[in-house]
Scaffold this active site. Structure first.
Site, PDB file in Angstrom:
ATOM      1  N   GLU A 153       0.833  -1.211   0.000  1.00  0.00           N
ATOM      2  CA  GLU A 153       0.000   0.000   0.000  1.00  0.00           C
ATOM      3  C   GLU A 153       0.867   1.260   0.000  1.00  0.00           C
ATOM      4  OE1 GLU A 153      -3.116  -0.095   2.926  1.00  0.00           O
ATOM      5  OE2 GLU A 153      -3.977  -1.947   2.119  1.00  0.00           O
ATOM      6  N   GLU A 201      -4.863  -8.908  -0.242  1.00  0.00           N
ATOM      7  CA  GLU A 201      -5.671  -8.599   0.946  1.00  0.00           C
ATOM      8  C   GLU A 201      -7.122  -8.502   0.518  1.00  0.00           C
ATOM      9  OE1 GLU A 201      -4.447  -5.431   3.582  1.00  0.00           O
ATOM     10  OE2 GLU A 201      -2.313  -5.827   3.202  1.00  0.00           O
TER      11      GLU A 201
END
Length: 516
Positions: A195, A318
């Site tokens: 991220e 994820e």
């Protein structure tokens, strides 16, 4: 009288039309792609009680059976799940983690602070050796996430040498030998950051791409003869421009995968209870779960533009449901119960991944133990297998199988003036010739009568399993750990190449068809 007959005929026609909407058609002749087993992967971040108090209870623990501090009951449960790949140490934690803090004698490892999740004291007792040995025990491939946001290229390069290079090549491989590992682990999967557009450094895509190319070049040989599978950070929203920049500006010889993240969150500022939710909240969660289709297909469209041969894989490392932390748990632990709502998320999402297996090469449910949509919950010596665990166990028949394309015409599940498709499905044919069809009915109230056209298949027998419960809010507790578990499903009737069955509300069914 004539008028009444006409009205009755219209009602019958409309009723028949409604039931006829639930039609699934298999197209065996178009089957060409295999479902990568790694789609059924998992994620273990050093967060809350996922590692400490979850997987790892310490090798001095006399109350809970363990091997080198790792719970044996968790190992056994994950083996039955056929877990193919496990991601570690993060997540957001990856960009704070320095791997050398977690090697060597445990009493000599530095105590650090987990600034990602609660500023708790980190003993580093569970580190590289412990994680990779766990994966070896599970027969699962390890997937290591590198520290790009807070680390260095040298640190990453040395990590690869420590775990992968042959004995005697450097002081790092000598150090591995000193730490009790006689041979390299040969780790294939490496995530370069996490991220990076958010907790991994709030980078622009151009800045990240420059960093990525530097890491991807230097962690392996110039031609990557070691065969590392290097995964770039993709978007966490429908930001396909980020994906386009990666595909356009990173040379294909430097990239094997792009990761994306998507959680089925109602409202990030008010996620709601994991168990005390309304039908409105359930419906909203299913709307968000359906967004995975847009996330996957939108990224695939961009990737196909630059990589029509589909050499670069899409990695959804994820995914899952995310609610407010359960009362009584530390807010940073992200501990939540797991209900039939989560079984619906799992069934729908895995069907999406199966149906896009031409590009989706890996996925990692967040997370494995005690965090978010966990498959296992623990409390001291007790352990619970969640509804999500059971869905993933039912679905593992698809691992490595030939995906059978399906077309789906479904009734709508309508609530509050909004509608989503009630039925989701995917299908595959395994190496023994058995055909498996996984089905989900997301409607909170209504059965769904379903017809399946099997195309060229004419099954000899049909068996099945179902996951269902009385209420969508039901879950397995430490007091009643087997409230929800798969049961035999006998409701499918076969006639030639047609199947007919009825799916109960909020249920998951997996059928097995024997063609011999």
């Amino acid at each position: 009288m004539v008028k009444n007959k006409i009205v009755f005929a219209v009602i019958l026609f409309l009723s028949a039309s409604i039931h006829a909407q639930n039609i699934i058609a298999l197209n065996p002749g178009a089957a060409k792609d295999r479902i990568n087993k790694n789609i059924y992967g998992h994620f273990a971040e050093d967060l809350g009680r996922c590692i400490y108090g979850g997987f790892y209870v310490g090798d001095s623990n006399k109350m809970i059976a363990n091997r080198e501090g790792v719970r044996l009951d968790i190992i056994d449960a994950l083996k039955k799940l056929k877990i193919p790949v496990l991601r570690w140490p993060g997540g957001c934690y990856a960009d704070h983690y320095h791997w050398k803090n977690g090697i060597g004698p445990k009493d000599k490892r530095p105590r650090t602070e987990n600034v990602s999740w609660g500023n708790v004291r980190e003993t580093n007792a569970f580190g590289t050796n412990e994680f990779l040995n766990l994966c070896e025990t599970l027969h699962a491939d390890p997937y290591l996430a590198m520290n790009v946001g807070g680390g260095t290229v040298q640190e990453a390069e040395e990590w690869v040498q420590y775990v992968n290079h042959a004995n005697g090549k450097s002081g790092l491989t000598d150090l591995r030998m000193q730490n009790g590992r006689a041979t390299p682990w040969n780790v294939k999967y490496w995530g370069i950051g996490n991220e990076s557009w958010d907790c991994g450094g709030h980078m622009s895509v151009d800045h990240y791409i420059d960093l990525y190319k530097q890491y991807a070049t230097l962690i392996t040989s110039y031609g990557n003869s070691e065969g590392l599978y290097r995964i770039a950070v993709g978007p966490g929203t429908e930001d396909f421009k980020w994906t386009e920049a990666l595909m356009r500006d990173i040379p294909k010889k430097l990239i094997e995968g792009i990761s994306i993240h998507h959680y089925s969150v109602i409202d990030w500022s008010k996620k709601g209870s994991s168990t005390g939710f309304s039908e409105s909240e359930y419906f909203s969660t299913m709307e968000q779960a359906y967004r995975m289709e847009n996330m996957v297909s939108g990224n695939i469209e961009v990737m196909d533009k630059y990589d029509p041969e589909k050499k670069v894989g899409l990695v959804v490392d994820e995914w899952g449901g995310w609610y407010d932390t359960d009362p009584g748990a530390d807010g940073s632990s992200l501990y939540q119960q797991n209900t039939m709502r989560d079984a619906m998320i799992a069934g729908l999402t895995l069907n999406i991944f199966n149906n896009h297996c031409d590009r989706v090469r890996m996925a990692n449910l967040a997370q494995c133990v005690n965090v978010l949509q966990a498959v296992i919950l623990t409390k001291e010596e007790k352990m619970v297998l969640t509804p999500t665990y059971h869905v993933m166990e039912m679905y593992n028949v698809h691992q490595g199988a030939l995906m059978l394309p399906v077309s789906i015409t479904s009734n709508n599940y309508t609530f509050g003036g909004k509608s989503i498709k009630a039925v989701s499905a995917s299908a595959s044919k395994d190496s023994t010739g058995a055909v498996h069809i996984s089905l989900v009915n997301m409607d909170a109230h209504n059965d769904q009568e379903l017809t399946i056209d099997l195309g060229s298949f004419t099954p000899k027998t049909v068996t099945g399993r179902i996951l269902h419960s009385a209420k969508i809010q039901d879950y397995n507790s430490f007091e009643n750990p087997v409230k929800i578990q798969p049961e035999s499903f006998q409701g499918a009737a076969v006639k030639g190449n047609k199947l007919s069955l009825k799916l109960p509300p909020f249920s998951v069914v997996v059928l097995e068809l024997s063609l011999k």
